[in-house]
Design a protein around this motif. Structure first.
Motif, short mmCIF file in Angstrom:
data_model
loop_
_atom_site.label_atom_id
_atom_site.label_comp_id
_atom_site.label_asym_id
_atom_site.label_seq_id
_atom_site.Cartn_x
_atom_site.Cartn_y
_atom_site.Cartn_z
N THR A 21 0.87 -1.32 0.17
CA THR A 21 0.11 0.23 -0.02
C THR A 21 0.82 1.21 0.04
N ALA A 22 0.45 2.30 -0.76
CA ALA A 22 0.99 3.45 -0.54
C ALA A 22 1.31 4.21 0.82
N GLN A 23 2.42 4.58 1.03
CA GLN A 23 3.06 5.21 2.28
C GLN A 23 3.28 6.70 2.22
N GLY A 35 4.60 -3.25 2.18
CA GLY A 35 3.96 -4.64 2.07
C GLY A 35 4.01 -5.29 3.35
N GLY A 36 4.33 -4.85 4.68
CA GLY A 36 4.65 -5.40 5.69
C GLY A 36 5.63 -5.36 6.39
N PRO A 37 6.04 -5.74 7.40
CA PRO A 37 7.33 -5.61 8.00
C PRO A 37 8.43 -5.83 7.16
N TRP A 40 9.46 -2.69 1.85
CA TRP A 40 9.24 -1.55 1.18
C TRP A 40 9.87 -1.62 0.00
N VAL A 41 9.41 -0.70 -1.03
CA VAL A 41 9.64 -0.35 -2.37
C VAL A 41 9.40 1.20 -2.40
N ASP A 42 10.38 1.95 -3.11
CA ASP A 42 10.29 3.29 -3.35
C ASP A 42 10.54 3.34 -4.80
#
Length: 115
Positions: A21-23, A35-37, A40-42
């Motif tokens: 989800t977008a952060q 996507g959980g602990p 992350w993808v940037d």
């Protein structure tokens, strides 16, 4: 991750299907997704011209250049993947925070793996 702006929405949809989800949504500059602990993808959308050179939008009108000569192939766990050169990675990580334009000279393509 620098990603071709033409495939951005497809990548975003795939990541959402995987539970991301977008952060941090600073589009068109970047979209950080979780996507959980530890997952992350940037994503940084980059527009490419016919010569293969890319431009990424930055904040406050800044732009970031991705010269074609710095778009190389590396490897992650023995899988070959497109990436930016070691030289460009070093420059990206040493950007000052406020200039209006970043443009790097054209270095030799280098396969440095997952450096």
């Amino acid at each position: 991750m620098a990603i071709d702006a033409d495939t951005f929405e497809t990548a975003r949809t795939k990541l959402e299907e995987m539970g991301f989800t977008a952060q941090t949504d600073w589009l068109p500059v970047r979209l950080e997704m979780a996507g959980g602990p530890g997952r992350w993808v940037d994503l940084h959308p980059v527009r490419f011209d016919n010569a293969g050179d890319g431009i990424q939008q930055g904040l406050d009108g800044a732009t970031f250049a991705y010269p074609a000569a710095d778009l190389v192939v590396g490897s992650i766990a023995a899988t070959r993947v497109p990436c930016i050169s070691h030289r460009l990675q070093h420059e990206v990580n040493s950007w000052p925070k406020a200039p209006s334009t970043y443009l790097w000279g054209r270095g030799d393509p280098v396969d440095r793996g997952a450096s």
